[in-house]
Design a protein around this motif. Structure first.
Motif, PDB file in Angstrom:
ATOM      1  N   ILE A 100       0.840  -1.200   0.000  1.00  0.00           N
ATOM      2  CA  ILE A 100       0.000   0.000   0.000  1.00  0.00           C
ATOM      3  C   ILE A 100       0.876   1.252   0.000  1.00  0.00           C
ATOM      4  CG2 ILE A 100      -1.620   1.338   1.399  1.00  0.00           C
ATOM      5  CD1 ILE A 100      -2.983  -1.242   2.138  1.00  0.00           C
ATOM      6  N   ASP A 101       1.918   1.282   0.828  1.00  0.00           N
ATOM      7  CA  ASP A 101       2.803   2.451   0.887  1.00  0.00           C
ATOM      8  C   ASP A 101       3.525   2.681  -0.440  1.00  0.00           C
ATOM      9  OD1 ASP A 101       2.095   2.905   3.535  1.00  0.00           O
ATOM     10  OD2 ASP A 101       3.883   1.944   4.366  1.00  0.00           O
ATOM     11  N   GLU A 102       4.018   1.599  -1.048  1.00  0.00           N
ATOM     12  CA  GLU A 102       4.714   1.741  -2.333  1.00  0.00           C
ATOM     13  C   GLU A 102       3.774   2.279  -3.400  1.00  0.00           C
ATOM     14  OE1 GLU A 102       7.942  -1.868  -1.720  1.00  0.00           O
ATOM     15  OE2 GLU A 102       5.991  -2.322  -2.597  1.00  0.00           O
ATOM     16  N   GLN A 103       2.540   1.785  -3.418  1.00  0.00           N
ATOM     17  CA  GLN A 103       1.584   2.259  -4.428  1.00  0.00           C
ATOM     18  C   GLN A 103       1.229   3.728  -4.185  1.00  0.00           C
ATOM     19  OE1 GLN A 103       1.490   0.575  -6.951  1.00  0.00           O
ATOM     20  NE2 GLN A 103       0.832  -1.521  -6.707  1.00  0.00           N
ATOM     21  N   ALA A 104       1.101   4.142  -2.923  1.00  0.00           N
ATOM     22  CA  ALA A 104       0.811   5.552  -2.616  1.00  0.00           C
ATOM     23  C   ALA A 104       1.950   6.452  -3.108  1.00  0.00           C
ATOM     24  CB  ALA A 104       0.582   5.735  -1.119  1.00  0.00           C
ATOM     25  N   LYS A 105       3.203   6.033  -2.895  1.00  0.00           N
ATOM     26  CA  LYS A 105       4.359   6.800  -3.379  1.00  0.00           C
ATOM     27  C   LYS A 105       4.379   6.848  -4.896  1.00  0.00           C
ATOM     28  CE  LYS A 105       7.250   5.973   0.628  1.00  0.00           C
ATOM     29  NZ  LYS A 105       8.363   5.212   1.183  1.00  0.00           N
ATOM     30  N   HIS A 106       4.040   5.724  -5.524  1.00  0.00           N
ATOM     31  CA  HIS A 106       4.000   5.657  -6.985  1.00  0.00           C
ATOM     32  C   HIS A 106       2.936   6.620  -7.525  1.00  0.00           C
ATOM     33  CE1 HIS A 106       4.368   2.919 -10.706  1.00  0.00           C
ATOM     34  NE2 HIS A 106       3.732   4.009 -11.067  1.00  0.00           N
ATOM     35  N   ARG A 107       1.744   6.645  -6.905  1.00  0.00           N
ATOM     36  CA  ARG A 107       0.684   7.561  -7.339  1.00  0.00           C
ATOM     37  C   ARG A 107       1.132   9.013  -7.213  1.00  0.00           C
ATOM     38  NH1 ARG A 107      -2.518   3.411  -5.748  1.00  0.00           N
ATOM     39  NH2 ARG A 107      -2.631   3.905  -3.539  1.00  0.00           N
ATOM     40  N   GLU A 108       1.838   9.322  -6.120  1.00  0.00           N
ATOM     41  CA  GLU A 108       2.357  10.674  -5.916  1.00  0.00           C
ATOM     42  C   GLU A 108       3.307  11.058  -7.044  1.00  0.00           C
ATOM     43  OE1 GLU A 108       4.739  12.096  -2.305  1.00  0.00           O
ATOM     44  OE2 GLU A 108       2.941  11.170  -1.408  1.00  0.00           O
ATOM     45  N   MET A 109       4.215  10.148  -7.379  1.00  0.00           N
ATOM     46  CA  MET A 109       5.163  10.399  -8.450  1.00  0.00           C
ATOM     47  C   MET A 109       4.434  10.582  -9.782  1.00  0.00           C
ATOM     48  SD  MET A 109       8.066   7.902 -10.028  1.00  0.00           S
ATOM     49  CE  MET A 109       6.754   6.815 -10.520  1.00  0.00           C
ATOM     50  N   MET A 110       3.418   9.759 -10.010  1.00  0.00           N
ATOM     51  CA  MET A 110       2.680   9.841 -11.274  1.00  0.00           C
ATOM     52  C   MET A 110       1.890  11.153 -11.376  1.00  0.00           C
ATOM     53  SD  MET A 110       3.407   7.278 -13.224  1.00  0.00           S
ATOM     54  CE  MET A 110       2.064   7.168 -14.402  1.00  0.00           C
ATOM     55  N   GLN A 111       1.476  11.716 -10.249  1.00  0.00           N
ATOM     56  CA  GLN A 111       0.811  13.032 -10.276  1.00  0.00           C
ATOM     57  C   GLN A 111       1.774  14.085 -10.820  1.00  0.00           C
ATOM     58  OE1 GLN A 111      -2.326  14.011  -9.667  1.00  0.00           O
ATOM     59  NE2 GLN A 111      -2.975  11.930  -9.190  1.00  0.00           N
ATOM     60  N   ALA A 112       3.043  13.984 -10.436  1.00  0.00           N
ATOM     61  CA  ALA A 112       4.053  14.936 -10.891  1.00  0.00           C
ATOM     62  C   ALA A 112       4.465  14.680 -12.342  1.00  0.00           C
ATOM     63  CB  ALA A 112       5.274  14.877  -9.981  1.00  0.00           C
ATOM     64  N   MET A 113       4.437  13.421 -12.765  1.00  0.00           N
ATOM     65  CA  MET A 113       4.875  13.042 -14.123  1.00  0.00           C
ATOM     66  C   MET A 113       3.828  12.117 -14.745  1.00  0.00           C
ATOM     67  SD  MET A 113       7.767  14.586 -14.594  1.00  0.00           S
ATOM     68  CE  MET A 113       8.236  13.764 -16.098  1.00  0.00           C
ATOM     69  N   PRO A 114       2.647  12.650 -15.099  1.00  0.00           N
ATOM     70  CA  PRO A 114       1.530  11.794 -15.529  1.00  0.00           C
ATOM     71  C   PRO A 114       1.761  10.998 -16.811  1.00  0.00           C
ATOM     72  CG  PRO A 114       1.023  14.115 -15.868  1.00  0.00           C
ATOM     73  CD  PRO A 114       2.305  14.065 -15.104  1.00  0.00           C
ATOM     74  N   ASN A 115       2.715  11.375 -17.626  1.00  0.00           N
ATOM     75  CA  ASN A 115       2.943  10.651 -18.882  1.00  0.00           C
ATOM     76  C   ASN A 115       4.099   9.658 -18.802  1.00  0.00           C
ATOM     77  OD1 ASN A 115       0.831  11.975 -20.264  1.00  0.00           O
ATOM     78  ND2 ASN A 115       2.133  13.776 -20.444  1.00  0.00           N
ATOM     79  N   MET A 116       4.563   9.375 -17.594  1.00  0.00           N
ATOM     80  CA  MET A 116       5.677   8.441 -17.424  1.00  0.00           C
ATOM     81  C   MET A 116       5.262   7.032 -17.859  1.00  0.00           C
ATOM     82  SD  MET A 116       8.002   7.647 -14.108  1.00  0.00           S
ATOM     83  CE  MET A 116       8.929   9.159 -14.304  1.00  0.00           C
ATOM     84  N   VAL A 117       6.172   6.341 -18.504  1.00  0.00           N
ATOM     85  CA  VAL A 117       5.948   4.969 -18.960  1.00  0.00           C
ATOM     86  C   VAL A 117       6.883   4.068 -18.166  1.00  0.00           C
ATOM     87  CG1 VAL A 117       6.173   3.427 -20.940  1.00  0.00           C
ATOM     88  CG2 VAL A 117       5.265   5.735 -21.258  1.00  0.00           C
ATOM     89  N   HIS A 118       6.354   2.935 -17.682  1.00  0.00           N
ATOM     90  CA  HIS A 118       7.135   2.018 -16.850  1.00  0.00           C
ATOM     91  C   HIS A 118       7.249   0.634 -17.492  1.00  0.00           C
ATOM     92  CE1 HIS A 118       5.602   4.934 -13.882  1.00  0.00           C
ATOM     93  NE2 HIS A 118       6.752   4.730 -13.308  1.00  0.00           N
ATOM     94  N   HIS A 119       8.414   0.052 -17.333  1.00  0.00           N
ATOM     95  CA  HIS A 119       8.684  -1.355 -17.668  1.00  0.00           C
ATOM     96  C   HIS A 119       9.860  -1.744 -16.785  1.00  0.00           C
ATOM     97  CE1 HIS A 119       5.934  -1.571 -21.040  1.00  0.00           C
ATOM     98  NE2 HIS A 119       6.359  -0.370 -21.372  1.00  0.00           N
ATOM     99  N   ASP A 120       9.626  -1.761 -15.456  1.00  0.00           N
ATOM    100  CA  ASP A 120      10.746  -1.885 -14.534  1.00  0.00           C
ATOM    101  C   ASP A 120      10.715  -3.107 -13.629  1.00  0.00           C
ATOM    102  OD1 ASP A 120       8.815  -1.302 -12.630  1.00  0.00           O
ATOM    103  OD2 ASP A 120       9.572   0.690 -12.175  1.00  0.00           O
ATOM    104  N   GLY A 121       9.867  -4.062 -13.899  1.00  0.00           N
ATOM    105  CA  GLY A 121       9.821  -5.253 -13.057  1.00  0.00           C
ATOM    106  C   GLY A 121       8.671  -5.233 -12.071  1.00  0.00           C
ATOM    107  N   THR A 122       8.372  -4.054 -11.483  1.00  0.00           N
ATOM    108  CA  THR A 122       7.238  -3.943 -10.573  1.00  0.00           C
ATOM    109  C   THR A 122       6.020  -3.353 -11.262  1.00  0.00           C
ATOM    110  OG1 THR A 122       7.837  -1.730  -9.796  1.00  0.00           O
ATOM    111  CG2 THR A 122       8.722  -3.600  -8.551  1.00  0.00           C
TER     112      THR A 122
END
Length: 165
Positions: A100-122
């Motif tokens: 839950i904490d990791e996903q909350a941090k990820h959502r925060e990051m995505m708010q700052a960079m909404p067009n980011m594309v991921h292919h990182d294992g997680t």
């Protein structure tokens, strides 16, 4: 005047690449490191070869902000699972595994960079109509959140929480 216009244009073209590189470093930091043998990528486990999976789940992502799993989730600690993820929508979606904490941090990051594309294992980002697979070894915390962290998607219900047996 011409120099100001040229400088502004250069900043507009270069800035997204600079921010993306910086955010990927932060993104990896937030999810741990995969560099050492046996290092955890997440508090809930780590990527694994899909060929080692003992079970497979089909995951469908849709524009009505649904994340559907077939069969129903029944994952135990220690399981290696193969997820075959399909974006059946007309807009990009992502499939992310974490606490839950990791996903909350990820959502925060995505708010700052909404067009980011991921292919990182997680996390994987899928374009409309795209299918990809992801292998995962579940170990660590037993409360797992699967989420699409594109701004507004998780908040609209595009996530699934499960407790490992």
């Amino acid at each position: 005047m011409k120099l100001n216009v040229a400088l502004s244009l250069a900043l507009v073209l270069v800035a997204p690449f600079s921010f993306a590189a910086g955010d990927h470093a932060h993104h990896q930091e937030g999810h741990g490191t995969m560099s050492g043998h046996g290092a955890m990528a997440s508090a809930v486990g780590m990527p694994a070869p899909a060929s080692q999976a003992s079970q497979t789940y089909q995951v469908v992502l849709t524009d009505d902000m649904k994340m559907q799993f077939e069969p129903s989730l029944a994952i135990k600690q220690g399981d290696v699972v193969r997820f075959v993820v399909t974006n059946k929508g007309q807009i990009p979606h992502e499939f992310s595994i974490g606490s839950i904490d990791e996903q909350a941090k990820h959502r925060e990051m995505m708010q700052a960079m909404p067009n980011m594309v991921h292919h990182d294992g997680t996390t994987v980002t899928l374009s409309p109509g795209e299918t990809t697979e992801m292998g995962w070894h579940f170990m660590g915390q037993n409360f797992v959140e699967f989420s699409c962290n594109i701004p507004g998607h998780s908040e609209a219900g595009m996530k699934r929480n499960t407790i490992l047996k």
